[in-house]
Design a protein around this motif. Structure first.
Motif, PDB file in Angstrom:
ATOM      1  N   MET A 250       0.736  -1.141   0.054  1.00 37.39           N
ATOM      2  CA  MET A 250      -0.076   0.226  -0.089  1.00 37.39           C
ATOM      3  C   MET A 250       1.013   1.122  -0.025  1.00 37.39           C
ATOM      4  SD  MET A 250      -3.133  -1.097   0.015  1.00 37.39           S
ATOM      5  CE  MET A 250      -4.370  -0.149   0.665  1.00 37.39           C
ATOM      6  N   LEU A 251       2.159   1.325   0.370  1.00 40.46           N
ATOM      7  CA  LEU A 251       2.917   2.447   0.446  1.00 40.46           C
ATOM      8  C   LEU A 251       3.803   2.620  -0.896  1.00 40.46           C
ATOM      9  CD1 LEU A 251       3.860   2.330   4.340  1.00 40.46           C
ATOM     10  CD2 LEU A 251       2.644   3.863   3.242  1.00 40.46           C
ATOM     11  N   TRP A 252       4.196   1.355  -1.296  1.00 38.49           N
ATOM     12  CA  TRP A 252       5.385   1.501  -2.289  1.00 38.49           C
ATOM     13  C   TRP A 252       4.993   1.051  -3.763  1.00 38.49           C
ATOM     14  CZ3 TRP A 252      10.106   3.851  -2.096  1.00 38.49           C
ATOM     15  CH2 TRP A 252      10.429   4.248  -0.703  1.00 38.49           C
ATOM     16  N   VAL A 253       3.863  -0.212  -3.778  1.00 35.30           N
ATOM     17  CA  VAL A 253       3.644  -0.473  -4.897  1.00 35.30           C
ATOM     18  C   VAL A 253       2.456   0.029  -5.773  1.00 35.30           C
ATOM     19  CG1 VAL A 253       3.000  -2.878  -6.179  1.00 35.30           C
ATOM     20  CG2 VAL A 253       4.773  -2.769  -4.131  1.00 35.30           C
ATOM     21  N   THR A 254       1.403   0.238  -4.918  1.00 33.36           N
ATOM     22  CA  THR A 254       0.252   0.959  -5.721  1.00 33.36           C
ATOM     23  C   THR A 254       0.521   2.440  -6.055  1.00 33.36           C
ATOM     24  OG1 THR A 254      -0.394   2.013  -3.493  1.00 33.36           O
ATOM     25  CG2 THR A 254      -1.531  -0.301  -4.222  1.00 33.36           C
ATOM     26  N   GLU A 255      -0.272   2.823  -7.272  1.00 30.68           N
ATOM     27  CA  GLU A 255      -0.009   4.220  -7.864  1.00 30.68           C
ATOM     28  C   GLU A 255      -0.086   5.208  -6.777  1.00 30.68           C
ATOM     29  OE1 GLU A 255      -1.462   6.834 -11.346  1.00 30.68           O
ATOM     30  OE2 GLU A 255      -2.458   4.589 -11.387  1.00 30.68           O
TER      31      GLU A 255
ATOM     32  N   LYS B  69      -0.408   6.279  -2.938  1.00 36.27           N
ATOM     33  CA  LYS B  69       0.117   5.730  -1.491  1.00 36.27           C
ATOM     34  C   LYS B  69      -0.888   5.906  -0.364  1.00 36.27           C
ATOM     35  CE  LYS B  69       3.524   5.324  -4.409  1.00 36.27           C
ATOM     36  NZ  LYS B  69       3.394   4.033  -4.955  1.00 36.27           N
ATOM     37  N   PHE B  70      -1.087   4.986   0.252  1.00 36.01           N
ATOM     38  CA  PHE B  70      -1.955   5.074   1.172  1.00 36.01           C
ATOM     39  C   PHE B  70      -1.538   5.116   2.685  1.00 36.01           C
ATOM     40  CE2 PHE B  70      -3.801   2.584  -2.312  1.00 36.01           C
ATOM     41  CZ  PHE B  70      -5.030   3.174  -2.434  1.00 36.01           C
ATOM     42  N   TYR B  71      -1.249   6.411   3.090  1.00 38.22           N
ATOM     43  CA  TYR B  71      -0.222   6.511   4.264  1.00 38.22           C
ATOM     44  C   TYR B  71      -1.080   6.150   5.499  1.00 38.22           C
ATOM     45  CZ  TYR B  71       1.636   9.586   0.719  1.00 38.22           C
ATOM     46  OH  TYR B  71       2.395  10.313  -0.349  1.00 38.22           O
ATOM     47  N   GLY B  72      -2.515   6.442   5.640  1.00 34.63           N
ATOM     48  CA  GLY B  72      -3.212   5.971   6.642  1.00 34.63           C
ATOM     49  C   GLY B  72      -3.343   4.571   6.876  1.00 34.63           C
TER      50      GLY B  72
ATOM     51  N   LEU C 149       7.139   4.054   5.828  1.00 43.48           N
ATOM     52  CA  LEU C 149       6.129   5.274   5.827  1.00 43.48           C
ATOM     53  C   LEU C 149       7.025   6.420   6.013  1.00 43.48           C
ATOM     54  CD1 LEU C 149       3.119   6.104   6.441  1.00 43.48           C
ATOM     55  CD2 LEU C 149       3.560   5.711   8.802  1.00 43.48           C
ATOM     56  N   GLY C 150       8.025   6.548   7.058  1.00 42.30           N
ATOM     57  CA  GLY C 150       8.372   7.914   6.971  1.00 42.30           C
ATOM     58  C   GLY C 150       9.325   8.183   5.583  1.00 42.30           C
ATOM     59  N   VAL C 151       9.982   7.421   4.949  1.00 45.99           N
ATOM     60  CA  VAL C 151      10.597   7.774   3.712  1.00 45.99           C
ATOM     61  C   VAL C 151       9.533   8.181   2.773  1.00 45.99           C
ATOM     62  CG1 VAL C 151      11.867   6.627   1.852  1.00 45.99           C
ATOM     63  CG2 VAL C 151      12.671   6.132   4.103  1.00 45.99           C
ATOM     64  N   ARG C 152       8.360   7.525   2.543  1.00 49.75           N
ATOM     65  CA  ARG C 152       7.272   7.724   1.526  1.00 49.75           C
ATOM     66  C   ARG C 152       6.723   9.189   1.862  1.00 49.75           C
ATOM     67  NH1 ARG C 152       6.839   7.488  -3.168  1.00 49.75           N
ATOM     68  NH2 ARG C 152       7.009   5.208  -2.963  1.00 49.75           N
ATOM     69  N   VAL C 153       6.515   9.297   3.213  1.00 53.66           N
ATOM     70  CA  VAL C 153       5.901  10.868   3.571  1.00 53.66           C
ATOM     71  C   VAL C 153       6.876  11.897   3.223  1.00 53.66           C
ATOM     72  CG1 VAL C 153       5.111  12.318   5.297  1.00 53.66           C
ATOM     73  CG2 VAL C 153       4.362   9.649   5.159  1.00 53.66           C
TER      74      VAL C 153
ATOM     75  N   LYS D 253       9.416  11.525   0.911  1.00 58.87           N
ATOM     76  CA  LYS D 253       9.454  11.902  -0.600  1.00 58.87           C
ATOM     77  C   LYS D 253       8.281  12.523  -1.291  1.00 58.87           C
ATOM     78  CE  LYS D 253      10.881   8.587  -3.233  1.00 58.87           C
ATOM     79  NZ  LYS D 253      11.032   7.309  -3.956  1.00 58.87           N
ATOM     80  N   THR D 254       7.042  12.415  -0.699  1.00 59.96           N
ATOM     81  CA  THR D 254       5.746  12.941  -0.967  1.00 59.96           C
ATOM     82  C   THR D 254       5.885  14.546  -0.798  1.00 59.96           C
ATOM     83  OG1 THR D 254       4.673  11.125  -0.775  1.00 59.96           O
ATOM     84  CG2 THR D 254       3.395  13.107  -0.866  1.00 59.96           C
TER      85      THR D 254
END
Length: 313
Positions: A241-246, A248-251, A301-305, A307-308
């Motif tokens: 949900m955080l890396w593969v899907t187009e 990103k579902f942070y919640g 999660l921290g890295v994805r947030v 980057k966003t």
């Protein structure tokens, strides 16, 4: 003839307006009843004879995946965010008209793609899950959590598709959305279902393991494997949900981190039924798996947030 056509259009508009108002009322009422009934039972233990209110019954349903009791506090932000969604979808001047709510779709044959139409089902499945658990009907709680997960998955898919359409429309007209408006839209209309979706994933895992534990004839090793496999699956779901899907579902990530941390903390000082049933090595292994899963998912999660945030800035 023209006058008759105008009268028909006005009557149709009035009828549509009434349908929308009725749907708003159903959603608001569903939210209020569900919020009060769930928080009352889970957090305030209003049913002293239920699983949430009776410590002896609570111990009866312990598994390796039962998290620390603080995890139940996640119901507070879950319902606060759902309350924000209900407010935004019923009273807010602009957000109530967003495609992410879908009142216009509720009036058409495409009502299955309306989030507003789906929301009462979320509330019904939530009540089924929580009250089945409180009355000790584990299989019904598992079924309720699965149904709730199906509805939430549908909502997230609908919103993902609509967000893509909205972004494509803005790109076609060289339009942009203000960062404040984008944030308000995400927090009020999307985050409530992401956060709850992640928590429901965890609940499905808990109730599956609790249901499995009811088969006393099975060896303890089966419960150990099932618990650790469930933790691994939750980690994989969070990664997906955080890396593969187009989108990103942070919640979802936040809810899963909260739950996995609760499992790791609980197994530091497990309850007596867990001590009695499992060896120290089995408990330690599961605690390590939960701790590692928490660390990995929290890092992702921290890295994805980050980057966003960099991308939007």
């Amino acid at each position: 003839n023209n006058n008759n056509d105008n009268n028909n259009n006005e009557a149709l508009s009035a009828e549509d307006a009434t349908k929308i108002q009725n749907l708003k009322f159903v959603n608001a009422t569903s939210y209020l009843l569900t919020g009060m009934m769930v928080t009352g039972v889970v957090l305030f233990k209003t049913r002293e004879e239920g699983v949430f209110g009776d410590e002896f019954l609570w111990m009866k349903y312990q598994t390796l995946l039962t998290p620390s009791s603080y995890v139940n506090l996640l119901w507070v932000p879950v319902f606060l965010l759902q309350g924000l969604f209900v407010y935004a979808s019923t009273l807010h001047k602009t957000l109530q008209h967003s495609p992410l709510v879908g009142y216009d779709r509720a009036l058409q044959r495409s009502s299955k793609t309306s989030v507003a139409v789906h929301y009462p089902a979320v509330c019904a499945a939530t009540l089924m899950t929580v009250y089945s658990h409180d009355y000790g009907h584990v299989f019904m709680a598992l079924l309720g959590s699965v149904l709730c997960g199906i509805v939430l998955t549908s909502i997230l898919q609908i919103q993902g598709h609509l967000l893509n359409e909205m972004e494509a429309a803005m790109n076609a007209t060289d339009g942009t959305m203000d960062i404040a408006d984008r944030t308000a839209q995400y927090v009020a209309l999307c985050l409530p279902f992401e956060l709850y979706g992640g928590y429901v994933l965890a609940l499905v895992a808990v109730y599956f393991n609790t249901f499995l534990a009811g088969f006393d004839t099975l060896p303890t090793s089966v419960f150990l494997v099932a618990a650790n496999a469930s933790l691994a699956l939750l980690l994989c779901a969070g990664f997906y949900m955080l890396w593969v899907t187009e989108r990103k579902f942070y919640g979802v990530g936040v809810a899963l981190v909260w739950y996995l941390l609760g499992v790791a903390i609980e197994l530091r000082t497990p309850t007596q039924p867990i001590y009695n049933e499992f060896s120290d090595g089995a408990i330690l292994t599961t605690q390590i798996v939960a701790g590692v899963a928490t660390l990995i998912l929290a890092t992702l999660l921290g890295v994805r947030v980050t980057k966003t945030m960099i991308k939007h800035n």
